[in-house]
Design an enzyme around this catalytic site. Structure first.
Site, mmCIF file in Angstrom:
data_model
loop_
_atom_site.group_PDB
_atom_site.id
_atom_site.type_symbol
_atom_site.label_atom_id
_atom_site.label_comp_id
_atom_site.label_asym_id
_atom_site.label_seq_id
_atom_site.Cartn_x
_atom_site.Cartn_y
_atom_site.Cartn_z
ATOM 1 N N MET A 1 -14.531 5.623 5.095
ATOM 2 C CA MET A 1 -13.859 6.871 4.754
ATOM 3 C C MET A 1 -14.845 8.030 4.784
ATOM 4 S SD MET A 1 -10.839 5.790 4.065
ATOM 5 C CE MET A 1 -9.700 5.358 2.788
ATOM 6 N N TYR B 1 -23.207 0.395 -3.605
ATOM 7 C CA TYR B 1 -24.170 1.448 -3.897
ATOM 8 C C TYR B 1 -25.591 0.899 -3.884
ATOM 9 C CZ TYR B 1 -25.957 5.757 -5.907
ATOM 10 O OH TYR B 1 -26.607 6.939 -6.103
ATOM 11 N N ALA C 1 -19.296 3.955 -4.837
ATOM 12 C CA ALA C 1 -19.685 3.772 -6.239
ATOM 13 C C ALA C 1 -18.664 2.970 -7.032
ATOM 14 C CB ALA C 1 -19.896 5.133 -6.884
ATOM 15 N N GLN D 1 0.863 -1.196 0.000
ATOM 16 C CA GLN D 1 0.000 0.000 0.000
ATOM 17 C C GLN D 1 0.895 1.240 0.000
ATOM 18 O OE1 GLN D 1 -2.564 1.639 -0.446
ATOM 19 N NE2 GLN D 1 -4.382 0.347 -0.256
ATOM 20 N N ARG E 1 -25.111 3.103 10.110
ATOM 21 C CA ARG E 1 -23.920 3.927 9.863
ATOM 22 C C ARG E 1 -24.088 5.316 10.461
ATOM 23 N NH1 ARG E 1 -20.277 1.681 5.996
ATOM 24 N NH2 ARG E 1 -20.836 -0.520 5.944
ATOM 25 N N ASN F 1 -31.720 7.835 0.234
ATOM 26 C CA ASN F 1 -30.883 7.389 -0.866
ATOM 27 C C ASN F 1 -30.438 8.605 -1.680
ATOM 28 O OD1 ASN F 1 -30.083 6.385 -3.532
ATOM 29 N ND2 ASN F 1 -30.760 4.394 -2.710
ATOM 30 N N CYS G 1 -0.541 17.352 9.839
ATOM 31 C CA CYS G 1 -1.058 18.636 9.372
ATOM 32 C C CYS G 1 -0.444 18.971 8.030
ATOM 33 C CB CYS G 1 -0.853 19.749 10.385
ATOM 34 S SG CYS G 1 0.809 20.281 10.603
HETATM 35 N N1 LIG Z 1 -9.948 9.691 -3.341
HETATM 36 C C1 LIG Z 1 -9.756 9.367 -2.109
HETATM 37 O O1 LIG Z 1 -8.764 9.748 -1.511
HETATM 38 C C2 LIG Z 1 -10.776 8.551 -1.423
HETATM 39 C C3 LIG Z 1 -10.670 8.479 -0.069
HETATM 40 C C4 LIG Z 1 -11.619 7.740 0.581
HETATM 41 C C5 LIG Z 1 -12.620 7.092 -0.101
HETATM 42 N N2 LIG Z 1 -12.691 7.177 -1.445
HETATM 43 C C6 LIG Z 1 -13.779 6.502 -2.126
HETATM 44 O O2 LIG Z 1 -14.983 6.904 -1.487
HETATM 45 C C7 LIG Z 1 -15.910 5.826 -1.425
HETATM 46 C C8 LIG Z 1 -16.380 5.568 -0.009
HETATM 47 O O3 LIG Z 1 -15.390 4.935 0.784
HETATM 48 P P1 LIG Z 1 -15.783 4.285 2.186
HETATM 49 O O4 LIG Z 1 -14.527 3.678 2.747
HETATM 50 O O5 LIG Z 1 -16.492 5.274 3.007
HETATM 51 O O6 LIG Z 1 -16.794 3.117 1.715
HETATM 52 P P2 LIG Z 1 -17.893 2.310 2.552
HETATM 53 O O7 LIG Z 1 -18.326 1.214 1.652
HETATM 54 O O8 LIG Z 1 -17.390 2.012 3.899
HETATM 55 O O9 LIG Z 1 -19.107 3.353 2.702
HETATM 56 C C9 LIG Z 1 -20.046 3.695 1.698
HETATM 57 C C10 LIG Z 1 -21.343 4.155 2.339
HETATM 58 O O10 LIG Z 1 -22.255 4.594 1.348
HETATM 59 C C11 LIG Z 1 -23.566 4.154 1.729
HETATM 60 N N3 LIG Z 1 -24.403 4.127 0.511
HETATM 61 C C12 LIG Z 1 -24.366 3.225 -0.496
HETATM 62 N N4 LIG Z 1 -25.259 3.549 -1.436
HETATM 63 C C13 LIG Z 1 -25.865 4.672 -1.050
HETATM 64 C C14 LIG Z 1 -26.852 5.489 -1.637
HETATM 65 N N5 LIG Z 1 -27.394 5.193 -2.832
HETATM 66 N N6 LIG Z 1 -27.256 6.580 -0.976
HETATM 67 C C15 LIG Z 1 -26.716 6.888 0.239
HETATM 68 N N7 LIG Z 1 -25.779 6.135 0.844
HETATM 69 C C16 LIG Z 1 -25.351 5.048 0.194
HETATM 70 C C17 LIG Z 1 -23.336 2.817 2.362
HETATM 71 O O11 LIG Z 1 -24.397 2.417 3.181
HETATM 72 C C18 LIG Z 1 -22.045 3.056 3.126
HETATM 73 O O12 LIG Z 1 -22.283 3.486 4.429
HETATM 74 C C19 LIG Z 1 -15.175 4.650 -2.055
HETATM 75 O O13 LIG Z 1 -15.569 4.535 -3.400
HETATM 76 C C20 LIG Z 1 -13.724 5.008 -1.947
HETATM 77 O O14 LIG Z 1 -12.937 4.383 -2.931
HETATM 78 C C21 LIG Z 1 -11.778 7.899 -2.109
#
Ligand SMILES: NC(=O)c1ccc[n+]([C@@H]2O[C@H](COP(=O)([O-])OP(=O)(O)OC[C@H]3O[C@@H](n4cnc5c(N)ncnc54)[C@H](O)[C@@H]3O)[C@@H](O)[C@H]2O)c1
Ligand SMILES: NC(=O)c1ccc[n+]([C@@H]2O[C@H](COP(=O)([O-])OP(=O)(O)OC[C@H]3O[C@@H](n4cnc5c(N)ncnc54)[C@H](O)[C@@H]3O)[C@@H](O)[C@H]2O)c1
EC number: 4.2.1.49
Lengths: 561, 561
Positions: free
Chosen positions: B177, B277, B270, B130, B201, B242, B414
């Site tokens: 996240m 999702y 997503a 990682q 959640r 949703n 920071c």
């Molecule tokens: N670019 C970055 O630095 C970065 C950092 C963190 C996370 N991410 C991306 O962000 C996304 C989220 O990460 P995570 O660790 O929180 O994932 P996770 O799977 O733990 O959480 C996703 C949440 O979305 C909810 N959800 C799903 N469908 C929904 C909908 N239609 N409406 C409302 N809520 C809905 C789920 O119940 C869940 O609580 C991931 O795709 C991850 O790859 C990107």
């Protein structure tokens, strides 16, 4: 708009004992950069091309000038950062740090292909560094003569009881590296027929005494070979022609009772399907022109021709003619084009070179910054005294002194390994200190070495443990040489076998006669070959494990010590 | 056969002012390796997994033990070489060289995919590092809050003159996240309405104090937002619903004269249309059940909903509401579903993070080897004194101290950049020297930083000059940090976005209170962020060019100086 890559200037490195830069480290880097573009060294210096297709020394002429200016001005605790041939930054480091750090042609894997590279290259964002072109330690064709000689000699030992008298080698390509083949064949006692599409290359090799004769038809060339082999003379001919056409023709004649080559290989620049391989049926003029106007057509025609070419090599192999890939990735292209048995014949490393790599033995080289051939003659003699038992080395040094014309700054190459390299380096440093040599000596190696490259179709083909594609090793090699105090260190991608297929690192260190240099030389020239020994010991090669134990290497994860 | 990757031992780093290794450099590396496997830090420490899927700290438990033993024994002029979590060699270097050099998960590009990696991983030849797992500088979830906070704060600076008081952020997802969003928004001074389909959640985030309130209807949620924004209070509400339905509804109300969000984003999962999702109109129970019984139906319904969801985001964007993709690939899915303008709004890096990267600003972090939270409290206070004008930093430090629990060795993150990092490092070193801190401080950063990563789908998305995939930059960063005297340096492949899609480098340096450390700190913590400034200056970003000039960087190929 003028072409930032074209210029009519001729570049010659300064020579002699006076430096114009503030340190010998920076001076050496500057002279070696210039030496890479010396008219007797580079394949196409006005376009900044050193060798190997489009392997360049600097991205543009403007970059070249700014690198030179930066090196002249570089302080003893400063480091110049070069990204794909462009001087990016001068930073504060310390005396024991490299004076230059270089990264060339590196791409995130998913985008690491010629198409994306060429796009960036056209935009002026990148440069192809090959191995020693962009890392400033190319020394002309000599650099490859000994490796090729060792390979042919080993093939002779394995297939012809060590006697290549009356035998002949069929190959393609007389470019920067490939041009070494006829001379290496002759050193090994064999005749050589080299097919080359570009007449100027043939003429150049004749002028530099690497090649004996030129032929314009196959009949003519084969007649010479027949004559020489009958008399037991080791001589070479360059045949003007296209390997994709000539190889199948020779095979067809052989099947019809004609002459049979004794070894078959190839060194066209197949690693670069756009710039490196002339399609069958095309003139060189057409080929060059269409690289600009219709690159897609060139590439697809070249790839189709390579398939034909490799098919003929597979035919030779199946007819029991020892056949080897000489590291230009031509089998991969042929396979991608649908030739299923393209990998029927082996690469030269697993076949002949790996046992040397297991002991850290590889293409060690040095260069006299004085510009005086006498300095190299003195180092030749000193090497013979330092290694009195190494008869193989003595024989090589004698032949090289006799037959190899210096190109640019006088240089010498010889394959030595762990335990010997640092001794040679320390000896050269003393010879500089004592005034026996007129100026400092630059010591380096090819990226094709035992611990410095991951290239699954070449240097790391068919590793015992299957770790061919693991590129942690060359990255560690570069970090380690940086930490050990090399004068310049480089990390490249795509050398030899082209974009996507290799990652490799280079190292150069200056023996300027100071005690500080001695300390660095001892560390770098020990650690660098040692890294090849670990890499092969970790893969499970007994020769490497024995070598590691014999030299007392501390390898916690391998020897548990 | 026992599994070399499984063990039931619990690992805790030693703490306090006494070292068991011969140098603080080696001691620090050992403690931080152990801290990565601390039960409060790692996700699955018994399998050596730190975070991010299978991101490990060492290849096997045996390797872990041998790394620890080698570090304890490592001399002050020695360096340990680690290849994908296995300790290969101990070599002789010098005092100013790193004590550890690491390369993890690097593969020659043509083979750089999960399939080949998994094969090597199964054979015991590799490990996934990682970003900060295999380079021993992970500090738990504090980093996510900070990164999200910086993104929101930067959006505030760009669109609202740096003042988010009375503003509100609309987002989706309160998962692993995404759950950091409401807290980060509040830290940035804004209100947050987060749409989350799974009530558990919402409740979990309220329990851990990352979220302030829950609402079951849009009217209820909007009323809270209206109330808080009117009073200038920064608070957050999780709306059970949703996003694919709620986002269009809010947009429709806005067009009809209703409330207008000030920033729109999304962190539903997503990137995984089957598990991540929930389709519009489905209950969570239905969704979970059908993932097993009818995955095709889930996926196609989810993809259709995402199209709706993104269409609403595009509508907000077109109505001049700042809108951003937060790295979950939702634009790609919507585009694949036929929404042609799905990429109308930008990703978070080009939109908000890149201007910071242009100044070398990124996730700087430090850790107290004493193990004493008091040491971090003292550094927090000292940072506020060192940067009296940086109110943004003050706000973060106050809120972090109040709301963020330490995991493992006490640490702080920071975002600061060129010109500030070395001052912080030198100050910490003095605090160690004077005895104000109880033990040395380790200073590092994420690989997600300005000069240390090439990742075309994330950190280097849409670079101004098209150089997204050029990975010379992270390689130079690692070489340069090695040359500058960092304590350990690492080069990784595949972090964040997976095999084939990124190359990146890490650096850690110890402030042990010595004058020698001060010199190294000054060099490393200047050069490392400077490398991000050059990288972006070379790509043509004015902010970076200005920053380079302002700090007097010598950039021959860029500024001509
Ligand atoms: N670019 C970055 O630095 C970065 C950092 C963190 C996370 N991410 C991306 O962000 C996304 C989220 O990460 P995570 O660790 O929180 O994932 P996770 O799977 O733990 O959480 C996703 C949440 O979305 C909810 N959800 C799903 N469908 C929904 C909908 N239609 N409406 C409302 N809520 C809905 C789920 O119940 C869940 O609580 C991931 O795709 C991850 O790859 C990107
Ligand atoms: N294994 C090794 O140790 C090793 C060493 C050096 C070079 N190589 C590889 O060998 C190849 C040659 O290297 P180089 O430096 O000589 O390259 P180069 O580009 O300087 O020379 C290639 C030569 O091949 C000729 N050529 C192209 N297409 C031809 C065709 N169809 N028929 C006949 N001749 C043709 C060109 O005119 C040119 O002279 C490269 O792919 C290089 O990577 C391998």
């Amino acid at each position: 708009m003028t072409n930032p890559r074209h210029n009519t200037r001729d570049i010659y490195p300064p020579t002699g004992p006076e430096k114009t830069a503030k340190t010998w480290g920076a001076e050496a880097a500057m002279r070696m950069l210039m030496n890479n573009l010396h008219p007797d060294v580079a394949e196409n210096p006005h376009e900044l091309v050193v060798y190997g297709g489009i392997g360049r020394a600097a991205r543009t002429w403007n970059d070249f000038d700014r690198i030179v200016a930066s090196l002249k001005d570089l302080g003893p605790e400063e480091t110049l950062i070069v990204q794909s041939g462009k001087p990016i930054a001068v930073i504060r480091t310390h005396a024991d740090a490299p004076r230059v750090l270089i990264a060339n042609s590196n791409l995130v894997p998913h985008w690491a292909n010629w198409q994306h590279f060429n796009e960036l290259d056209r935009k002026g964002l990148m440069m192809y560094g090959q191995m020693t072109a962009g890392s400033w330690i190319y020394i002309g064709t000599q650099g490859i003569v000994q490796g090729t000689y060792e390979t042919f000699a080993e093939a002779g030992r394995q297939h012809y009881n060590g006697d290549l008298t009356g035998k002949w080698i069929l190959t393609g390509g007389l470019g920067g590296m490939g041009g070494a083949q006829p001379l290496a064949a002759v050193f090994a006692g064999a005749c050589c027929l080299a097919v080359e599409v570009d007449e100027t290359r043939i003429d150049f090799r004749i002028r530099t005494r690497y090649l004996d004769a030129k032929a314009k038809t196959l009949d003519e060339a084969l007649a010479m070979i027949a004559n020489w082999t009958a008399k037991g003379e080791a001589k070479s001919v360059g045949l003007l022609g296209n390997a994709a056409e000539v190889f199948p023709e020779i095979y067809a004649r052989m099947k019809a009772g004609g002459m049979r080559p004794d070894i078959v290989t190839d060194q066209t620049s197949a690693h670069d399907p756009l710039h490196g391989y002339c399609p069958a049926g095309w003139t060189v003029g057409e080929w060059r022109a269409k690289q600009e106007t219709d690159p897609t057509a060139v590439e697809s025609a070249a790839r189709a021709s390579m398939k034909q070419h490799v098919a003929a090599m597979v035919d030779f192999w199946n007819a029991d003619v020892p056949t080897l890939d000489y590291g230009n990735n031509i089998r991969q292209v042929a396979q991608d084009e649908g030739l299923d048995n393209a990998f029927a014949f082996p690469g030269f490393v697993p076949a002949y070179i790996r046992p040397l790599f297991c002991k850290g033995i590889g293409p060690f080289r040095w260069c006299a910054l004085s510009g005086d051939p006498e300095d190299i003659r003195k180092t030749d003699a000193a090497m013979k005294k330092l290694f009195p038992e190494n008869h193989h080395l003595h024989r090589w040094l004698d032949m090289a002194a006799e037959r190899i014309a210096f190109q640019g700054l006088p240089a010498r190459i010889c394959w030595i390994g762990l335990g010997d390299r640092h001794r040679a380096g320390l000896m050269f440093n003393e010879m500089v200190a004592s005034g026996e040599l007129k100026a400092p000596i630059v010591i380096g190696r090819d990226h094709l070495d035992s611990g410095s490259v991951a290239s699954p179709n070449r240097e790391t083909e068919a590793m015992k443990d299957g770790s061919d594609a693991v590129s942690d090793w060359p990255l560690l090699n570069a970090l380690m040489n940086t930490a050990s105090g090399a004068t310049w260190v480089s990390l490249h991608h795509g050398g030899g076998v082209g974009m996507g297929f290799s990652q490799h690192s280079g190292v150069v260190i200056v023996a300027d006669g100071t005690p500080e240099a001695a300390k660095r030389l001892e560390r770098v020239l020990w650690n660098d070959p040692a890294s090849g020994v670990w890499r092969h010991a970790d893969a499970g090669y007994d020769i490497a494990l024995d070598c590691a134990r014999e030299h007392g290497l501390r390898l916690p994860g391998i020897l548990g010590n």
